[in-house]
Design an enzyme around this catalytic site. Structure first.
Site, mmCIF file in Angstrom:
data_model
loop_
_atom_site.group_PDB
_atom_site.id
_atom_site.type_symbol
_atom_site.label_atom_id
_atom_site.label_comp_id
_atom_site.label_asym_id
_atom_site.label_seq_id
_atom_site.Cartn_x
_atom_site.Cartn_y
_atom_site.Cartn_z
ATOM 1 N N GLU A 66 0.847 -1.190 0.000
ATOM 2 C CA GLU A 66 0.000 0.000 0.000
ATOM 3 C C GLU A 66 0.882 1.239 0.000
ATOM 4 O OE1 GLU A 66 -2.480 -0.464 3.428
ATOM 5 O OE2 GLU A 66 -3.461 -2.231 2.617
ATOM 6 N N HIS A 72 1.152 13.809 -1.764
ATOM 7 C CA HIS A 72 0.668 14.823 -2.693
ATOM 8 C C HIS A 72 -0.851 14.714 -2.724
ATOM 9 C CE1 HIS A 72 0.559 17.422 -6.216
ATOM 10 N NE2 HIS A 72 -0.262 16.562 -6.783
#
Length: 142
Positions: free
Chosen positions: A66, A71
């Site tokens: 994962e 951002h």
């Protein structure tokens, strides 16, 4: 010296890698939390952390990868190519007694990753040709 592991694949859902990618990771890679660089499609390269393992808090029975890209994207990037270069290891995978403890650890991992990725030897990887994805590349790993 770090061994960086480049991976690019289409995203199955958000920033989780498909099972076939997880199954093809190097056999000697330890479970835990890593840091590095990631780009979506032919977009900019951003700092990221990635968890490789079974996520004991959630009692997963399948190993997963994962990725958390540091951002904020304006839209969902489902189906896009995710390019990831793992450059360092933060800590082993562990269980937590509460969701709050897990969240606190994740926040600490993100802060430590940001510091490590600002080091010159890690910044240069951000510019590697691996991230120069051709706009002609298509989804689903092609």
């Amino acid at each position: 010296m770090y061994r960086w592991i480049p991976v690019n694949t289409s995203l199955a859902s958000q920033a989780n890698f498909p099972e076939q990618v997880v199954d093809n990771l190097p056999a000697d890679i330890s479970t835990g939390i890593y840091y590095g660089w990631a780009s979506v499609g032919s977009g900019d390269v951003h700092k990221m952390v990635v968890s490789i393992g079974w996520n004991p808090y959630y009692k997963n029975t399948k190993k997963s990868v994962e990725t958390h890209i540091m951002h904020t994207f304006k839209e969902d990037f489902y189906g896009e190519i995710l390019n990831v270069a793992i450059v360092g290891y933060l800590r082993p995978e562990k269980n937590f007694d509460s969701l709050e403890s897990l969240i606190s650890a994740i926040q600490g991992d993100i802060e430590e990753a940001k510091k490590q990725l600002d080091l010159p030897e890690h910044l240069k990887i951000k510019e590697d040709s691996f991230f120069q994805v051709s706009k002609s590349k298509t989804m689903n790993g092609h």
